[in-house]
Scaffold this motif. Structure first.
Motif, mmCIF file in Angstrom:
data_model
loop_
_atom_site.group_PDB
_atom_site.id
_atom_site.type_symbol
_atom_site.label_atom_id
_atom_site.label_comp_id
_atom_site.label_asym_id
_atom_site.label_seq_id
_atom_site.Cartn_x
_atom_site.Cartn_y
_atom_site.Cartn_z
ATOM 1 N N VAL A 71 0.833 -1.205 0.000
ATOM 2 C CA VAL A 71 0.000 0.000 0.000
ATOM 3 C C VAL A 71 0.868 1.256 0.000
ATOM 4 O O VAL A 71 0.662 2.175 -0.813
ATOM 5 C CB VAL A 71 -0.951 -0.003 1.213
ATOM 6 C CG1 VAL A 71 -1.648 1.352 1.345
ATOM 7 C CG2 VAL A 71 -1.978 -1.112 1.086
ATOM 8 N N LEU A 72 1.851 1.316 0.891
ATOM 9 C CA LEU A 72 2.703 2.507 0.963
ATOM 10 C C LEU A 72 3.554 2.652 -0.299
ATOM 11 O O LEU A 72 3.862 3.771 -0.716
ATOM 12 C CB LEU A 72 3.611 2.432 2.189
ATOM 13 C CG LEU A 72 2.909 2.554 3.546
ATOM 14 C CD1 LEU A 72 3.910 2.465 4.681
ATOM 15 C CD2 LEU A 72 2.128 3.856 3.639
ATOM 16 N N GLY A 73 3.928 1.532 -0.922
ATOM 17 C CA GLY A 73 4.708 1.592 -2.149
ATOM 18 C C GLY A 73 3.946 2.176 -3.313
ATOM 19 O O GLY A 73 4.546 2.611 -4.311
ATOM 20 N N HIS A 74 2.637 2.208 -3.204
ATOM 21 C CA HIS A 74 1.799 2.762 -4.274
ATOM 22 C C HIS A 74 1.850 4.287 -4.288
ATOM 23 O O HIS A 74 1.670 4.904 -5.337
ATOM 24 C CB HIS A 74 0.353 2.289 -4.078
ATOM 25 C CG HIS A 74 -0.595 2.770 -5.144
ATOM 26 N ND1 HIS A 74 -0.690 2.166 -6.381
ATOM 27 C CD2 HIS A 74 -1.483 3.805 -5.154
ATOM 28 C CE1 HIS A 74 -1.600 2.795 -7.105
ATOM 29 N NE2 HIS A 74 -2.095 3.791 -6.390
ATOM 30 N N PHE A 75 2.132 4.881 -3.128
ATOM 31 C CA PHE A 75 2.094 6.332 -3.004
ATOM 32 C C PHE A 75 3.483 6.941 -3.154
ATOM 33 O O PHE A 75 4.488 6.245 -3.236
ATOM 34 C CB PHE A 75 1.474 6.734 -1.666
ATOM 35 C CG PHE A 75 0.041 6.320 -1.520
ATOM 36 C CD1 PHE A 75 -0.963 7.048 -2.139
ATOM 37 C CD2 PHE A 75 -0.303 5.188 -0.797
ATOM 38 C CE1 PHE A 75 -2.296 6.677 -2.026
ATOM 39 C CE2 PHE A 75 -1.631 4.804 -0.683
ATOM 40 C CZ PHE A 75 -2.633 5.541 -1.296
ATOM 41 N N ASN A 76 3.530 8.255 -3.164
ATOM 42 C CA ASN A 76 4.788 8.982 -3.302
ATOM 43 C C ASN A 76 5.701 8.696 -2.119
ATOM 44 O O ASN A 76 5.247 8.459 -1.003
ATOM 45 C CB ASN A 76 4.494 10.490 -3.397
ATOM 46 C CG ASN A 76 5.719 11.286 -3.783
ATOM 47 O OD1 ASN A 76 6.497 11.692 -2.929
ATOM 48 N ND2 ASN A 76 5.900 11.505 -5.073
ATOM 49 N N ILE A 77 7.002 8.752 -2.360
ATOM 50 C CA ILE A 77 7.999 8.428 -1.340
ATOM 51 C C ILE A 77 7.904 9.352 -0.135
ATOM 52 O O ILE A 77 8.283 8.980 0.975
ATOM 53 C CB ILE A 77 9.419 8.507 -1.947
ATOM 54 C CG1 ILE A 77 10.467 7.982 -0.952
ATOM 55 C CG2 ILE A 77 9.752 9.933 -2.364
ATOM 56 C CD1 ILE A 77 10.320 6.537 -0.598
ATOM 57 N N ASN A 78 7.363 10.552 -0.295
ATOM 58 C CA ASN A 78 7.286 11.502 0.820
ATOM 59 C C ASN A 78 6.490 10.929 1.990
ATOM 60 O O ASN A 78 6.819 11.154 3.154
ATOM 61 C CB ASN A 78 6.655 12.820 0.364
ATOM 62 C CG ASN A 78 7.567 13.592 -0.571
ATOM 63 O OD1 ASN A 78 8.778 13.549 -0.437
ATOM 64 N ND2 ASN A 78 6.985 14.271 -1.539
ATOM 65 N N PHE A 79 5.426 10.166 1.663
ATOM 66 C CA PHE A 79 4.600 9.594 2.729
ATOM 67 C C PHE A 79 5.361 8.507 3.476
ATOM 68 O O PHE A 79 5.398 8.489 4.708
ATOM 69 C CB PHE A 79 3.302 9.034 2.142
ATOM 70 C CG PHE A 79 2.361 8.505 3.181
ATOM 71 C CD1 PHE A 79 1.754 9.358 4.081
ATOM 72 C CD2 PHE A 79 2.094 7.146 3.271
ATOM 73 C CE1 PHE A 79 0.885 8.870 5.061
ATOM 74 C CE2 PHE A 79 1.234 6.647 4.239
ATOM 75 C CZ PHE A 79 0.623 7.515 5.132
ATOM 76 N N SER A 80 6.005 7.592 2.729
ATOM 77 C CA SER A 80 6.803 6.543 3.364
ATOM 78 C C SER A 80 7.941 7.142 4.175
ATOM 79 O O SER A 80 8.297 6.628 5.245
ATOM 80 C CB SER A 80 7.369 5.590 2.310
ATOM 81 O OG SER A 80 6.341 4.862 1.688
ATOM 82 N N ALA A 81 8.523 8.243 3.679
ATOM 83 C CA ALA A 81 9.631 8.877 4.382
ATOM 84 C C ALA A 81 9.191 9.369 5.760
ATOM 85 O O ALA A 81 9.951 9.273 6.736
ATOM 86 C CB ALA A 81 10.175 10.044 3.561
ATOM 87 N N LYS A 82 7.981 9.868 5.866
ATOM 88 C CA LYS A 82 7.478 10.342 7.164
ATOM 89 C C LYS A 82 7.287 9.167 8.119
ATOM 90 O O LYS A 82 7.588 9.274 9.317
ATOM 91 C CB LYS A 82 6.171 11.099 6.963
ATOM 92 C CG LYS A 82 6.348 12.465 6.301
ATOM 93 C CD LYS A 82 5.021 13.170 6.109
ATOM 94 C CE LYS A 82 5.214 14.604 5.620
ATOM 95 N NZ LYS A 82 5.944 14.685 4.344
#
Length: 485
Positions: A159-170
């Motif tokens: 799920v997180l891999g689907h979104f922009n890296i900025n979200f995973s980075a947080k």
């Protein structure tokens, strides 16, 4: 590479309309935390440092870590210089291609993809096991098979891999901050309480520096810095990469070296230089957590158990992100289906590559489960395989950096970072030889299993080179794109 090719490599990609460029807005601090999360500080402290002390040079381990940090810094010096001149995404795949040619570059690309996929599957196993420990030790729950608990972690990464890296980075930043707080509190507690017999500096004496196995200490020490190069993989997803990447790369190396050396020294003082070897040999997996309990208390002990798990989650998210980006870059070049190299139109993420990585991980988890590999051996085996593949990449990239910087006709030779890279290349070659000689110690594999594992790693590397030769004959337009050229 000709001057014209190098000029083309420097062409601005900010107006890329093919969908093969990712986008993000990470600053230096976010990038540092994203890469450090991949390193898993809590996992290193609670699970790796006791092993390094037992099998390496014992009480002299802090010095071994510092020396390895200096060697990695030598590689980072050249890597930052080369990455700034090349200005292309793709990480090791791109750098090695630019320095050593497309055939070697594709071999490195296949090796890198395999390397990070191995660690991804390994941390799924670790995540499942550590979640099981949380359920049993803190909530007095039942034993649950690691693969069952790994499935929701795989879903989260997908799920997180689907979104922009900025979200995973947080998310990664939050987890990492918790880990760092635990390690800082522990270090301060040991120093304030004076350790077991007063704070000693035995770790820095010639006797202890040269004790035990220096070669194994160096092998483990280099492995502590795995993932430092990921700063260049996220080139398209940071603000002002020409400033952010150098700061993040040097910052990661300095923080890892300082943090691990300090914590190793405090851990040794927590038991005392004369007793630490007995502590780690008597309870290898529990000595670090028990030390946390002795110096910080029960709450910290429970927190360490939880953070072992959260650190595994951070490792999973970071390893998934890096693996997906290697697959994305190989897809963008046409080595794999080009649809894998297309970014999401809204999130500008490698969403298709991310799904493929998760699918492959799910299949691999199923195969590993059916193979009935014992839990106690699984993570060590996969982590050891990753470490060996990482050393192959380090040898290639150190040589590639030195060659590229000396023959760069567009900007002129950069002698100092080139020499630094060549020195690191020699050290990495020696380390790879030691890794091969001590492969059983590194992975736990023996006999036919050992032969099969070595054949797998080197087979993938050779396969990449052979495939490049085939592509050169049959698809010259694809061959020309190898290494994000």
């Amino acid at each position: 590479m000709s001057a014209a090719d190098q000029a083309a490599a420097l062409k601005d990609t900010s107006h890329d309309t093919s969908g093969t460029a990712l986008r993000g807005n990470m600053g230096a601090l976010e990038l540092i935390f994203t890469v450090m999360a991949y390193n898993g500080p809590a996992v290193v402290f609670l699970g790796f440092l006791p092993v390094a002390i037992l099998l390496g040079n014992g009480v002299g381990t802090p010095v071994a870590i510092i020396v390895c940090g200096l060697v990695i810094a030598m590689v980072a010096f050249g890597l930052v210089k080369m990455a700034g001149r090349l200005d292309k995404p793709g990480g090791f795949y791109t750098l090695i291609t630019a320095g050593l040619g497309r055939t070697t570059g594709l071999a490195a690309g296949f090796t890198a993809l395999t390397c990070y996929f191995l660690v991804l599957v390994g941390v799924y196993a670790l995540g499942g096991m550590t979640l099981g420990a949380v359920i049993q030790e803190i909530f007095d729950g039942p034993h649950i098979a690691w693969w069952v608990l790994a499935l929701p972690l795989l879903a989260l990464a997908t799920v997180l891999g689907h979104f922009n890296i900025n979200f995973s980075a947080k998310v990664l930043t939050f987890f990492l901050m918790c880990e760092l707080v635990l390690m800082v509190v522990y270090d301060v507690a040991v120093l304030v309480q004076g350790g077991a017999h007063g704070i000693g500096f035995d770790s820095f004496t010639p006797h202890h520096i040269s004790s035990g196995s220096i070669s194994i200490a160096f092998l483990f020490g280099i492995g502590l810095f795995g993932g430092f190069e990921a700063t260049v993989i996220f080139r398209d997803e940071v603000r002002k990469p020409e400033r952010t990447i150098p700061r993040a790369t040097y910052g990661v190396v300095a923080l890892l070296a300082g943090m691990y050396a300090l914590t190793a020294w405090c851990f040794i003082n927590a038991y005392g230089a004369d007793a630490v070897m007995g502590a780690v040999s008597g309870d290898l997996t529990g000595s670090a957590k028990n030390s946390v309990k002795d110096y910080v208390g029960q709450f910290a002990y429970d927190s360490a158990t939880v953070m072992f798990f959260t650190s595994s989650i951070a490792l999973i998210l970071a390893a998934h992100s890096i693996t997906a980006r290697y697959l994305f870059n190989l897809g963008a070049d046409g080595i794999f289906p080009q649809s894998l190299g297309k970014a999401h139109p809204r999130h500008v993420s490698p969403h298709r590559a991310s799904i493929v990585v998760s699918t492959a991980a799910l299949i691999t988890i199923a195969c590993v489960t059916l193979a009935k590999i014992p839990e106690s051996q699984l993570y060590a085996l996969l982590a050891g395989l990753y470490g060996y593949a990482f050393m192959i990449l380090m040898v290639l990239v150190a040589l590639a950096i030195g060659v590229y910087l000396l023959r760069d006709r567009l900007h002129g030779p950069a002698v100092a970072p080139a020499i630094s890279s060549f020195i690191a290349f020699g050290i990495m070659c020696l380390t790879l030889v030691l890794a091969t000689k001590n492969f059983t110690l590194l992975t736990g594999a023996t006999g036919m299993t050992k032969t099969a594992m070595l054949s797998l790693i080197w087979g993938v590397t050779v396969l990449g080179a052979v495939y490049a030769v085939v592509v050169r004959r049959k698809k010259p337009e694809v061959y020309a794109r190898i290494g994000r050229q």
